[in-house]
Design a protein around this motif. Structure first.
Motif, PDB file in Angstrom:
ATOM      1  N   GLY A  14      -9.646   6.147  -4.236  1.00 40.28           N
ATOM      2  CA  GLY A  14      -8.868   4.942  -3.993  1.00 40.28           C
ATOM      3  C   GLY A  14      -9.456   3.672  -4.563  1.00 40.28           C
ATOM      4  N   GLU A  15     -10.563   3.781  -5.308  1.00 41.25           N
ATOM      5  CA  GLU A  15     -11.200   2.588  -5.863  1.00 41.25           C
ATOM      6  C   GLU A  15     -10.252   1.834  -6.797  1.00 41.25           C
ATOM      7  N   THR A  16      -9.590   2.581  -7.690  1.00 44.76           N
ATOM      8  CA  THR A  16      -8.675   1.945  -8.645  1.00 44.76           C
ATOM      9  C   THR A  16      -7.558   1.223  -7.909  1.00 44.76           C
ATOM     10  N   LEU A  17      -6.979   1.876  -6.927  1.00 44.37           N
ATOM     11  CA  LEU A  17      -5.866   1.297  -6.178  1.00 44.37           C
ATOM     12  C   LEU A  17      -6.305   0.047  -5.421  1.00 44.37           C
ATOM     13  N   GLU A  18      -7.490   0.102  -4.826  1.00 44.60           N
ATOM     14  CA  GLU A  18      -8.001  -1.064  -4.103  1.00 44.60           C
ATOM     15  C   GLU A  18      -8.184  -2.258  -5.028  1.00 44.60           C
ATOM     16  N   MET A  19      -8.700  -2.017  -6.231  1.00 42.23           N
ATOM     17  CA  MET A  19      -8.920  -3.111  -7.172  1.00 42.23           C
ATOM     18  C   MET A  19      -7.592  -3.723  -7.627  1.00 42.23           C
ATOM     19  N   ILE A  20      -6.589  -2.851  -7.855  1.00 39.56           N
ATOM     20  CA  ILE A  20      -5.269  -3.355  -8.243  1.00 39.56           C
ATOM     21  C   ILE A  20      -4.678  -4.203  -7.125  1.00 39.56           C
ATOM     22  N   ALA A  21      -4.742  -3.701  -5.903  1.00 34.16           N
ATOM     23  CA  ALA A  21      -4.188  -4.435  -4.757  1.00 34.16           C
ATOM     24  C   ALA A  21      -4.925  -5.757  -4.552  1.00 34.16           C
ATOM     25  N   LYS A  22      -6.235  -5.728  -4.670  1.00 33.17           N
ATOM     26  CA  LYS A  22      -7.023  -6.947  -4.465  1.00 33.17           C
ATOM     27  C   LYS A  22      -6.682  -7.998  -5.523  1.00 33.17           C
ATOM     28  N   ALA A  23      -6.555  -7.556  -6.775  1.00 34.91           N
ATOM     29  CA  ALA A  23      -6.230  -8.495  -7.851  1.00 34.91           C
ATOM     30  C   ALA A  23      -4.847  -9.109  -7.646  1.00 34.91           C
ATOM     31  N   ALA A  24      -3.885  -8.296  -7.217  1.00 37.38           N
ATOM     32  CA  ALA A  24      -2.527  -8.801  -7.002  1.00 37.38           C
ATOM     33  C   ALA A  24      -2.468  -9.740  -5.803  1.00 37.38           C
ATOM     34  N   LEU A  25      -3.169  -9.396  -4.716  1.00 33.44           N
ATOM     35  CA  LEU A  25      -3.125 -10.219  -3.506  1.00 33.44           C
ATOM     36  C   LEU A  25      -3.783 -11.576  -3.709  1.00 33.44           C
ATOM     37  N   ALA A  26      -4.698 -11.654  -4.670  1.00 31.25           N
ATOM     38  CA  ALA A  26      -5.372 -12.927  -4.940  1.00 31.25           C
ATOM     39  C   ALA A  26      -4.387 -13.995  -5.419  1.00 31.25           C
ATOM     40  N   GLN A  27      -3.196 -13.578  -5.825  1.00 25.03           N
ATOM     41  CA  GLN A  27      -2.192 -14.518  -6.320  1.00 25.03           C
ATOM     42  C   GLN A  27      -1.342 -15.126  -5.205  1.00 25.03           C
ATOM     43  N   PHE A  28      -1.601 -14.736  -3.968  1.00 25.58           N
ATOM     44  CA  PHE A  28      -0.755 -15.186  -2.868  1.00 25.58           C
ATOM     45  C   PHE A  28      -1.583 -15.877  -1.780  1.00 25.58           C
ATOM     46  N   ASP A  29      -1.030 -16.963  -1.260  1.00 28.97           N
ATOM     47  CA  ASP A  29      -1.670 -17.713  -0.181  1.00 28.97           C
ATOM     48  C   ASP A  29      -0.857 -17.558   1.103  1.00 28.97           C
ATOM     49  N   ASN A  30      -1.490 -17.901   2.203  1.00 30.94           N
ATOM     50  CA  ASN A  30      -0.810 -17.948   3.506  1.00 30.94           C
ATOM     51  C   ASN A  30      -0.117 -16.634   3.846  1.00 30.94           C
ATOM     52  N   ALA A  31      -0.828 -15.548   3.627  1.00 32.62           N
ATOM     53  CA  ALA A  31      -0.297 -14.229   3.995  1.00 32.62           C
ATOM     54  C   ALA A  31      -1.377 -13.456   4.748  1.00 32.62           C
ATOM     55  N   GLU A  32      -0.981 -12.845   5.834  1.00 32.15           N
ATOM     56  CA  GLU A  32      -1.906 -12.017   6.606  1.00 32.15           C
ATOM     57  C   GLU A  32      -1.625 -10.559   6.272  1.00 32.15           C
ATOM     58  N   ILE A  33      -2.563  -9.939   5.587  1.00 37.88           N
ATOM     59  CA  ILE A  33      -2.368  -8.576   5.102  1.00 37.88           C
ATOM     60  C   ILE A  33      -3.172  -7.597   5.961  1.00 37.88           C
ATOM     61  N   SER A  34      -2.476  -6.612   6.509  1.00 36.88           N
ATOM     62  CA  SER A  34      -3.146  -5.518   7.228  1.00 36.88           C
ATOM     63  C   SER A  34      -3.172  -4.308   6.301  1.00 36.88           C
ATOM     64  N   ARG A  35      -4.349  -3.986   5.810  1.00 36.09           N
ATOM     65  CA  ARG A  35      -4.472  -2.873   4.860  1.00 36.09           C
ATOM     66  C   ARG A  35      -4.700  -1.563   5.603  1.00 36.09           C
TER      67      ARG A  35
END
Length: 281
Positions: A14-35
């Motif tokens: 899941g390393e690749t998937l985590e990096m993709i998700a982390k990079a995409a989420l960095a573009q959004f503010d004011n969001a509470e994400i439960s992974r």
């Protein structure tokens, strides 16, 4: 603040998937994400065990599953639940197939070298999943790290993150009315780390958890005075046993994991303990 349950399903670490998700989420503010992290999903049976959790915490499902049968099963179940799914590598893989004139091999985790470090990470992930939430305490001596803390103090996500770095991690919830097994106090190999947080923050996290499960919040679980007593009980246990403590109130999971690793490295320098073949992610 917007809330979102983000489910990450992978047939590898899941390393690749985590990096993709982390990079995409960095573009959004004011969001509470439960992974919700689900590594090593390689069979319909494993997937079927996850589906109830998808239904309990509906949100966005990101996946990297190369097996056609498992992928089709996931998409079918998500359609039934009304959940959106995204294959995180599909568009790139299709474009490469077109440009290279050949089909992708479709082998799980092919992007990772099959070296000792890879298998050690897989072993760590399997161990960590099997020893979540106080399970199988008779095997704790095999762990590198044991995380202790009250409910919702980020033990599980921190454990999974550390497992992806090659560390075998067990964790245990501390409950005032239910003393931990005696094995916790006699461990020699694992480093026991206490996780604590501010009571106000913990109450809010617990309230959000209950709301996500469509449950009422009028319980001792989110009572301010009760939560303070739980945290006091945990801190007393940490102090009595001389365990290092990390306050996770203002830390991300990555920051908490980094602090745990620093503590472990310092302990190993003093005691010369074994270090897993960790690779950075």
């Amino acid at each position: 603040m917007q809330r979102l349950h983000l489910h990450l399903l992978s047939d590898s670490t899941g390393e690749t998937l985590e990096m993709i998700a982390k990079a995409a989420l960095a573009q959004f503010d004011n969001a509470e994400i439960s992974r919700h992290f689900w590594p090593m999903v390689r069979s319909r049976q494993h997937l079927d065990r996850i589906v109830p959790d998808l239904a309990a915490s509906p949100g966005l499902v990101l996946y990297t599953l190369v097996n056609d049968d498992t992928r089709a099963r996931l998409e079918e179940k998500c359609r039934q639940l009304g959940l959106p799914t995204v294959d995180a590598l599909d568009a790139v893989t299709t474009a490469l197939e077109s440009q290279l004139g050949q089909e992708a091999h479709g082998r799980p985790g092919r992007q990772h070298l099959m070296d000792d470090a890879y298998f050690e990470r897989v072993d760590a992930i399997q161990y960590t999943i099997a020893h979540d939430d106080g399970i199988a305490h008779e095997d704790w001596e095999q762990a590198d790290i044991l995380l202790a803390g009250v409910s919702r103090s980020s033990k599980t996500p921190t454990s999974i993150y550390l497992a992806n770095r090659g560390y075998k991690v067990a964790n245990i919830p501390l409950v005032v009315e239910s003393p931990p097994p005696q094995a916790l106090y006699g461990l020699r190999h694992p480093m026991v780390v206490g996780l604590t947080t501010a009571p106000e923050r913990l109450v809010q996290v617990r309230r959000n958890r209950l709301l996500s499960l469509n449950e009422g919040t009028a319980t001792d679980y989110v009572d301010g005075e009760r939560v303070r007593e739980e945290l006091k009980f945990a801190r007393r246990m940490f102090a009595d046993n001389g365990w290092p403590v990390i306050d996770v109130t203002r830390r991300s999971i990555e920051e908490t994991a980094a602090a745990v690793i620093r503590l472990l490295e310092a302990r190993r320098k003093r005691g010369g303990l074994h270090k897993p073949s960790e690779k950075p992610i």
